[in-house]
Design an enzyme around this catalytic site. Structure first.
Site, PDB file in Angstrom:
ATOM      1  N   ASP A  63       0.836  -1.198   0.000  1.00  0.00           N
ATOM      2  CA  ASP A  63       0.000   0.000   0.000  1.00  0.00           C
ATOM      3  C   ASP A  63       0.874   1.251   0.000  1.00  0.00           C
ATOM      4  O   ASP A  63       2.063   1.188   0.297  1.00  0.00           O
ATOM      5  CB  ASP A  63      -0.970   0.007   1.195  1.00  0.00           C
ATOM      6  CG  ASP A  63      -0.308  -0.328   2.529  1.00  0.00           C
ATOM      7  OD1 ASP A  63       0.934  -0.402   2.588  1.00  0.00           O
ATOM      8  OD2 ASP A  63      -1.022  -0.515   3.521  1.00  0.00           O
ATOM      9  N   ASN A  81      -7.889  -1.064  14.259  1.00  0.00           N
ATOM     10  CA  ASN A  81      -9.297  -1.246  13.885  1.00  0.00           C
ATOM     11  C   ASN A  81      -9.479  -2.477  12.998  1.00  0.00           C
ATOM     12  O   ASN A  81     -10.535  -2.661  12.396  1.00  0.00           O
ATOM     13  CB  ASN A  81      -9.816   0.010  13.160  1.00  0.00           C
ATOM     14  CG  ASN A  81      -9.034   0.319  11.895  1.00  0.00           C
ATOM     15  OD1 ASN A  81      -8.139  -0.426  11.505  1.00  0.00           O
ATOM     16  ND2 ASN A  81      -9.365   1.421  11.243  1.00  0.00           N
ATOM     17  N   HIS A 137      -7.706  -3.176  10.246  1.00  0.00           N
ATOM     18  CA  HIS A 137      -7.420  -3.013   8.812  1.00  0.00           C
ATOM     19  C   HIS A 137      -6.251  -3.895   8.374  1.00  0.00           C
ATOM     20  O   HIS A 137      -5.380  -4.242   9.170  1.00  0.00           O
ATOM     21  CB  HIS A 137      -7.212  -1.539   8.419  1.00  0.00           C
ATOM     22  CG  HIS A 137      -5.972  -0.889   8.905  1.00  0.00           C
ATOM     23  ND1 HIS A 137      -5.916   0.428   9.281  1.00  0.00           N
ATOM     24  CD2 HIS A 137      -4.698  -1.346   9.065  1.00  0.00           C
ATOM     25  CE1 HIS A 137      -4.691   0.744   9.636  1.00  0.00           C
ATOM     26  NE2 HIS A 137      -3.935  -0.320   9.518  1.00  0.00           N
ATOM     27  N   GLU A 182      -9.723  -0.415   5.152  1.00  0.00           N
ATOM     28  CA  GLU A 182     -10.325  -0.031   6.423  1.00  0.00           C
ATOM     29  C   GLU A 182     -11.633  -0.796   6.649  1.00  0.00           C
ATOM     30  O   GLU A 182     -12.153  -1.418   5.708  1.00  0.00           O
ATOM     31  CB  GLU A 182     -10.585   1.483   6.410  1.00  0.00           C
ATOM     32  CG  GLU A 182      -9.326   2.347   6.245  1.00  0.00           C
ATOM     33  CD  GLU A 182      -8.512   2.495   7.540  1.00  0.00           C
ATOM     34  OE1 GLU A 182      -8.547   1.588   8.391  1.00  0.00           O
ATOM     35  OE2 GLU A 182      -7.819   3.527   7.677  1.00  0.00           O
TER      36      GLU A 182
END
Ligand code: F6R
Length: 241
Positions: A67, A136, A138, A143
């Site tokens: 990414d 979270n 991800h 996400e």
């Protein structure tokens, strides 16, 4: 799913590095996907040292970064490219032409996504993808509530992710709001996945991801559906075994 729990940073880094070394020993032209972040820093360092000591040879290895932030120069100190350049590429004998990157400033976002998807396909897929996990849940920059069907795509970074990445930009305002990432479909298409997590703060999300319900609300839960995953944890991040 294989779960390895290590005591201490050194053993954790070494165990992660050895997964890569073993793959390259079996397949010298392996295709490896690379995450950034705090968690794999030590692993990259170990690989650099092993390469210097001729214990592993990256000369035929191909890499794809997982990414990238959008809207910053590729050589911005906070970019994933700069991170990998400094912590990995400069330490090993990868060939420049075997290093593939997402472009942080593409003229055409959609075309950049297609380009990277095509490259991954043309090369025959990724043998091993290194992953970290966000607080979270991800994976990459996927996400919560990203569809499991996504391929390479542009995404909005959550406030939480931007806060977690202040360390590479200096202040929150400078952390980009958008990223480009391999999608969950690309991740699940990799032959093998290695998820790394350390520290107490990751214990709960790791447990929810790997023992809880598989849901797009928690992207890392998709790992439960892959048939070749190795999870490397330190004692602090482990509430699994
Ligand atoms: C980075 C990436 C992210 C990180 C995750 C964990 O390329 O893909 O998903 O792996 O945010 O980051 P750290 O290791 O900093 O806790």
């Amino acid at each position: 799913m294989k779960i390895i729990v290590k005591d201490g940073q050194q053993d954790f880094d070494h165990a992660a590095a050895m997964e890569i070394v073993q793959l390259i020993n079996k397949k010298p032209n392996a295709v490896i996907g690379l995450a950034t972040g705090h968690t794999p820093k030590g692993m990259y360092k170990v690989l650099g040292e092993m390469c210097k000591n001729n214990e592993v040879d990256f000369s035929n290895v191909i890499t794809f970064n997982l990414d990238e932030y959008l809207g910053i120069k590729s050589d911005h100190p906070g970019s994933c490219k700069s991170y990998l350049q400094e912590r990995f590429y400069d330490l090993v004998n990868l060939k420049q032409q075997n290093i593939y990157h997402l472009n942080s400033q593409p003229e055409d976002y959609e075309e950049e996504c297609h380009r990277y998807n095509r490259l991954i396909q043309q090369i025959g897929g990724i043998d091993l993808l290194i992953l970290g996990i966000g607080h979270n849940g991800h994976l990459g920059f996927n996400e919560p509530n990203t569809s499991f069907k996504t391929e390479v795509h542009v995404c909005q970074l959550t406030d939480r992710t931007r806060t977690a990445n202040i360390w590479s930009f200096g202040c929150k305002e400078d952390v980009p709001t958008e990223g480009i990432t391999m999608g969950i479909k690309n991740i699940m298409g990799c032959k093998k996945l290695m998820l790394l997590a350390n520290g107490e703060a990751k214990a709960d999300i790791v447990k929810r991801a790997l023992k809880g319900v598989v849901t797009e609300e928690l992207p890392a839960s998709v790992l439960q559906l892959h048939n070749d995953v190795v999870i490397i944890l330190d004692k602090e991040a482990n509430e699994l075994v």
